[in-house]
Design a protein around this motif. Structure first.
Motif, PDB file in Angstrom:
ATOM      1  N   SER A 257       1.814   3.953   6.822  1.00 29.86           N
ATOM      2  CA  SER A 257       2.895   2.968   6.802  1.00 29.86           C
ATOM      3  C   SER A 257       2.384   1.604   6.333  1.00 29.86           C
ATOM      4  O   SER A 257       3.105   0.868   5.653  1.00 29.86           O
ATOM      5  CB  SER A 257       3.558   2.847   8.167  1.00 29.86           C
ATOM      6  N   HIS A 258       1.139   1.297   6.677  1.00 25.57           N
ATOM      7  CA  HIS A 258       0.543   0.040   6.219  1.00 25.57           C
ATOM      8  C   HIS A 258       0.372   0.070   4.696  1.00 25.57           C
ATOM      9  O   HIS A 258       0.697  -0.903   4.013  1.00 25.57           O
ATOM     10  CB  HIS A 258      -0.808  -0.173   6.910  1.00 25.57           C
ATOM     11  N   VAL A 259      -0.106   1.181   4.179  1.00 28.51           N
ATOM     12  CA  VAL A 259      -0.279   1.330   2.736  1.00 28.51           C
ATOM     13  C   VAL A 259       1.075   1.250   2.036  1.00 28.51           C
ATOM     14  O   VAL A 259       1.215   0.584   1.007  1.00 28.51           O
ATOM     15  CB  VAL A 259      -1.001   2.654   2.401  1.00 28.51           C
ATOM     16  N   ASP A 260       2.067   1.923   2.603  1.00 26.89           N
ATOM     17  CA  ASP A 260       3.416   1.874   2.023  1.00 26.89           C
ATOM     18  C   ASP A 260       3.955   0.449   2.000  1.00 26.89           C
ATOM     19  O   ASP A 260       4.580   0.025   1.021  1.00 26.89           O
ATOM     20  CB  ASP A 260       4.365   2.783   2.797  1.00 26.89           C
ATOM     21  N   ALA A 261       3.715  -0.294   3.063  1.00 30.52           N
ATOM     22  CA  ALA A 261       4.178  -1.680   3.130  1.00 30.52           C
ATOM     23  C   ALA A 261       3.477  -2.534   2.076  1.00 30.52           C
ATOM     24  O   ALA A 261       4.114  -3.375   1.420  1.00 30.52           O
ATOM     25  CB  ALA A 261       3.939  -2.254   4.518  1.00 30.52           C
ATOM     26  N   LEU A 262       2.185  -2.321   1.895  1.00 30.42           N
ATOM     27  CA  LEU A 262       1.444  -3.074   0.880  1.00 30.42           C
ATOM     28  C   LEU A 262       1.960  -2.738  -0.517  1.00 30.42           C
ATOM     29  O   LEU A 262       2.129  -3.632  -1.358  1.00 30.42           O
ATOM     30  CB  LEU A 262      -0.052  -2.782   0.971  1.00 30.42           C
ATOM     31  N   LYS A 263       2.215  -1.459  -0.759  1.00 29.03           N
ATOM     32  CA  LYS A 263       2.729  -1.052  -2.070  1.00 29.03           C
ATOM     33  C   LYS A 263       4.103  -1.652  -2.333  1.00 29.03           C
ATOM     34  O   LYS A 263       4.397  -2.081  -3.450  1.00 29.03           O
ATOM     35  CB  LYS A 263       2.789   0.477  -2.166  1.00 29.03           C
TER      36      LYS A 263
ATOM     37  N   GLN B 177      -1.630 -13.296  -5.298  1.00 26.13           N
ATOM     38  CA  GLN B 177      -1.115 -12.504  -4.183  1.00 26.13           C
ATOM     39  C   GLN B 177      -1.200 -11.013  -4.509  1.00 26.13           C
ATOM     40  O   GLN B 177      -1.591 -10.209  -3.659  1.00 26.13           O
ATOM     41  CB  GLN B 177       0.331 -12.881  -3.871  1.00 26.13           C
ATOM     42  N   LYS B 178      -0.846 -10.662  -5.740  1.00 32.10           N
ATOM     43  CA  LYS B 178      -0.922  -9.260  -6.158  1.00 32.10           C
ATOM     44  C   LYS B 178      -2.366  -8.754  -6.086  1.00 32.10           C
ATOM     45  O   LYS B 178      -2.610  -7.628  -5.659  1.00 32.10           O
ATOM     46  CB  LYS B 178      -0.392  -9.095  -7.581  1.00 32.10           C
ATOM     47  N   LEU B 179      -3.312  -9.585  -6.506  1.00 28.40           N
ATOM     48  CA  LEU B 179      -4.716  -9.200  -6.482  1.00 28.40           C
ATOM     49  C   LEU B 179      -5.197  -8.976  -5.047  1.00 28.40           C
ATOM     50  O   LEU B 179      -5.896  -8.000  -4.767  1.00 28.40           O
ATOM     51  CB  LEU B 179      -5.578 -10.258  -7.173  1.00 28.40           C
ATOM     52  N   ARG B 180      -4.796  -9.855  -4.123  1.00 25.12           N
ATOM     53  CA  ARG B 180      -5.196  -9.685  -2.725  1.00 25.12           C
ATOM     54  C   ARG B 180      -4.641  -8.369  -2.164  1.00 25.12           C
ATOM     55  O   ARG B 180      -5.323  -7.660  -1.422  1.00 25.12           O
ATOM     56  CB  ARG B 180      -4.728 -10.864  -1.879  1.00 25.12           C
ATOM     57  N   ILE B 181      -3.409  -8.051  -2.520  1.00 31.89           N
ATOM     58  CA  ILE B 181      -2.810  -6.800  -2.045  1.00 31.89           C
ATOM     59  C   ILE B 181      -3.532  -5.606  -2.658  1.00 31.89           C
ATOM     60  O   ILE B 181      -3.824  -4.624  -1.971  1.00 31.89           O
ATOM     61  CB  ILE B 181      -1.298  -6.763  -2.355  1.00 31.89           C
TER      62      ILE B 181
END
Length: 51
Positions: free
Chosen positions: A4-10, A40-44
């Motif tokens: 769910s964390h990965v999904d949220a980041l995506k 921000q995109k790079l940090r994600i």
């Protein structure tokens, strides 16, 4: 939980991609905003790579 964390980041990354696209197609794009969105995109992306 990890998934769910990965999904949220995506999802957040996709939202930033949409914002970036909208900013770039404006008649007078805000370069500072574009740079901020890219950072921000790079940090994600880095967070996704570490998952």
């Amino acid at each position: 939980m990890q998934s769910s964390h990965v999904d949220a980041l995506k999802a957040k990354h996709a939202g930033l991609e949409a914002r970036l696209h909208q900013e770039q197609i404006r008649p007078s794009p805000d370069i500072a905003m574009i740079q901020q969105i890219k950072k921000q995109k790079l940090r994600i992306k880095e967070a996704l790579a570490s998952c």
